[in-house]
Design an enzyme around this catalytic site. Structure first.
Site, PDB file in Angstrom:
ATOM      1  N   THR A  42      43.299  44.130  45.763  1.00  0.00           N
ATOM      2  CA  THR A  42      43.004  44.648  47.096  1.00  0.00           C
ATOM      3  C   THR A  42      43.264  43.533  48.093  1.00  0.00           C
ATOM      4  O   THR A  42      42.901  42.386  47.840  1.00  0.00           O
ATOM      5  CB  THR A  42      41.500  45.018  47.170  1.00  0.00           C
ATOM      6  N   VAL A  61      35.846  56.556  45.113  1.00  0.00           N
ATOM      7  CA  VAL A  61      36.075  55.637  46.231  1.00  0.00           C
ATOM      8  C   VAL A  61      35.289  54.359  45.945  1.00  0.00           C
ATOM      9  O   VAL A  61      34.128  54.435  45.527  1.00  0.00           O
ATOM     10  CB  VAL A  61      35.601  56.269  47.559  1.00  0.00           C
ATOM     11  N   ASP A  75      34.504  50.050  47.133  1.00  0.00           N
ATOM     12  CA  ASP A  75      33.873  49.341  48.259  1.00  0.00           C
ATOM     13  C   ASP A  75      34.808  49.136  49.452  1.00  0.00           C
ATOM     14  O   ASP A  75      34.350  48.988  50.592  1.00  0.00           O
ATOM     15  CB  ASP A  75      33.444  47.942  47.791  1.00  0.00           C
ATOM     16  N   THR A 129      36.653  41.762  46.950  1.00  0.00           N
ATOM     17  CA  THR A 129      37.613  42.416  46.061  1.00  0.00           C
ATOM     18  C   THR A 129      37.016  42.375  44.656  1.00  0.00           C
ATOM     19  O   THR A 129      36.144  41.559  44.369  1.00  0.00           O
ATOM     20  CB  THR A 129      39.007  41.738  46.109  1.00  0.00           C
TER      21      THR A 129
HETATM   22  N1  ASP Z   1      37.458  46.654  45.193  1.00  0.00           N
HETATM   23  C1  ASP Z   1      38.452  47.626  44.837  1.00  0.00           C
HETATM   24  C2  ASP Z   1      37.790  48.888  44.386  1.00  0.00           C
HETATM   25  O1  ASP Z   1      36.783  48.850  43.720  1.00  0.00           O
HETATM   26  C3  ASP Z   1      39.359  47.186  43.756  1.00  0.00           C
HETATM   27  C4  ASP Z   1      40.025  45.869  43.938  1.00  0.00           C
HETATM   28  O2  ASP Z   1      39.560  44.967  44.610  1.00  0.00           O
HETATM   29  O3  ASP Z   1      41.098  45.744  43.380  1.00  0.00           O
HETATM   30  O4  ASP Z   1      38.334  49.941  44.670  1.00  0.00           O
END
Ligand code: ASP
Length: 334
Positions: free
Chosen positions: A194, A223, A225, A245
């Site tokens: 992310t 969905v 964070d 992330t």
């Molecule tokens: N935080 C993101 C989620 O849980 C995933 C990520 O950081 O890659 O959707």
């Protein structure tokens, strides 16, 4: 009692009516003082600064270049993250992002501005630049968050174009996964990128953006964070900003980004605040070895910090024309 507290209490109790004129002059002096402090802080700051999660060199450079031209923090952050939304090789952001387990790519994003305004879109299909769309929710609707087909229809009404987000290569990898599908909603330590970005512009104002396709092969409608204000991103222009992330469910349970900004408000450095926010998770969740969480944060003076559970997380920092990739400190040492 501090002067500000006295003024607040006085106006609540009516005392202010009798001492109104002297308070007024105190107030004027203190706002002059604040102005002087802000100018001094700006001189020390050496803004602009852009930071973002992971090694997104081009995205962070783009934001840094925009800031150097005098573009405001929010637009610079959106320009930065859109580099990754457009990058079809990035399989967890924008076009080319991994689909849910039914093969639909659904994107989540949010933005927050220095005046405290914010916008968010969740579970959006067929639109690549969802951070820019989140800004439109903020500026063109009376709402903060739009979901699913409502967000998509709103995007078309704003002139965004429909795009097929499932690239041939993401489709191939998903089809491979389908051969022995196992629903394990655990974020692999390396497999998540992310992009969350925080910018301080030439005026010293802070804003940020966060955009993702979320967990690969997630349940339909899941969905994380990233589009949740306070979890994936939070800004308070008086204090600083933070983005997260990693395993979104754990970030949401602790409202991680808001927590970091509040810890900074109470005196912690960005580094200490990120560490404490990670440790809120590791203290309560005995499975922390199975997932990654990483935070980055910046304060009003431009100090930057980062902390994560597992070794391997890096972030970008652009300042004074230099764009560097920095290794984050981590909780699990062995
Ligand atoms: N935080 C993101 C989620 O849980 C995933 C990520 O950081 O890659 O959707």
């Amino acid at each position: 009692m501090k002067r500000r507290d006295f003024i607040k209490n006085a106006s609540l109790t009516g005392v202010g009516l009798t001492v109104g004129s002297s308070l007024l002059s105190c107030n004027e002096n203190s706002s002059e003082k604040t102005k002087t402090n802000t100018i001094m802080a700006l001189n020390d700051l050496k803004a602009p600064i852009a930071i973002c999660t992971w090694g997104f060199v081009s995205a962070n450079a783009k934001a840094g270049e925009e800031l150097s031209k005098g573009i405001k923090a929010l637009d610079a952050a959106i320009a930065g993250v859109s580099v990754e939304e457009d990058n079809i090789k990035n399989t967890t952001v924008g076009k080319g992002g991994a689909p849910d387990r039914e093969g639909n790519v659904t994107l989540d994003a949010c933005v927050m501005d220095s005046n405290g305004d914010c916008g968010s879109v969740v579970c959006v299909e067929n639109i690549t630049n969802v951070a820019a769309l989140a800004k439109r929710v903020m500026t063109e609707t009376p709402h903060v968050m739009l979901a699913g087909s409502g967000a998509e229809e709103f995007a078309y009404s704003q002139g965004f174009e429909s795009d097929n987000l499932l690239t041939d290569s993401s489709k191939k990898v998903w089809e491979e996964w389908l051969k022995s599908p196992e629903y394990k909603p655990l974020i692999n330590i390396e497999n998540h990128d992310t992009i969350g970005m925080l910018c301080i512009d030439k005026d010293g104002d802070i804003a940020g953006a966060c955009t993702t396709s979320g967990l690969s092969y997630k349940m339909k409608g899941r969905v994380g964070d990233s589009p949740i204000i306070g979890s994936g991103l939070f800004i308070d222009n008086d204090i600083g900003g933070a983005v997260g992330t990693g395993m979104g469910e754990e970030i949401m349970k602790t409202v991680g980004s808001f927590l970091i900004v509040e810890l900074m408000r109470n005196g912690m450095s960005p580094q200490q605040a990120c560490k404490e926010a990670v440790q809120r998770i590791t203290r309560k969740n005995s499975h922390f070895k199975d997932f990654q969480i990483a935070y980055i944060a910046i304060n009003k003076s431009g100090d930057v910090g980062s902390y994560c559970i597992h070794k391997g997380f890096t972030y970008m920092k652009y300042q004074n024309g230099k764009n560097e990739n920095i290794h984050s400190d981590h909780y699990v040492k062995s």
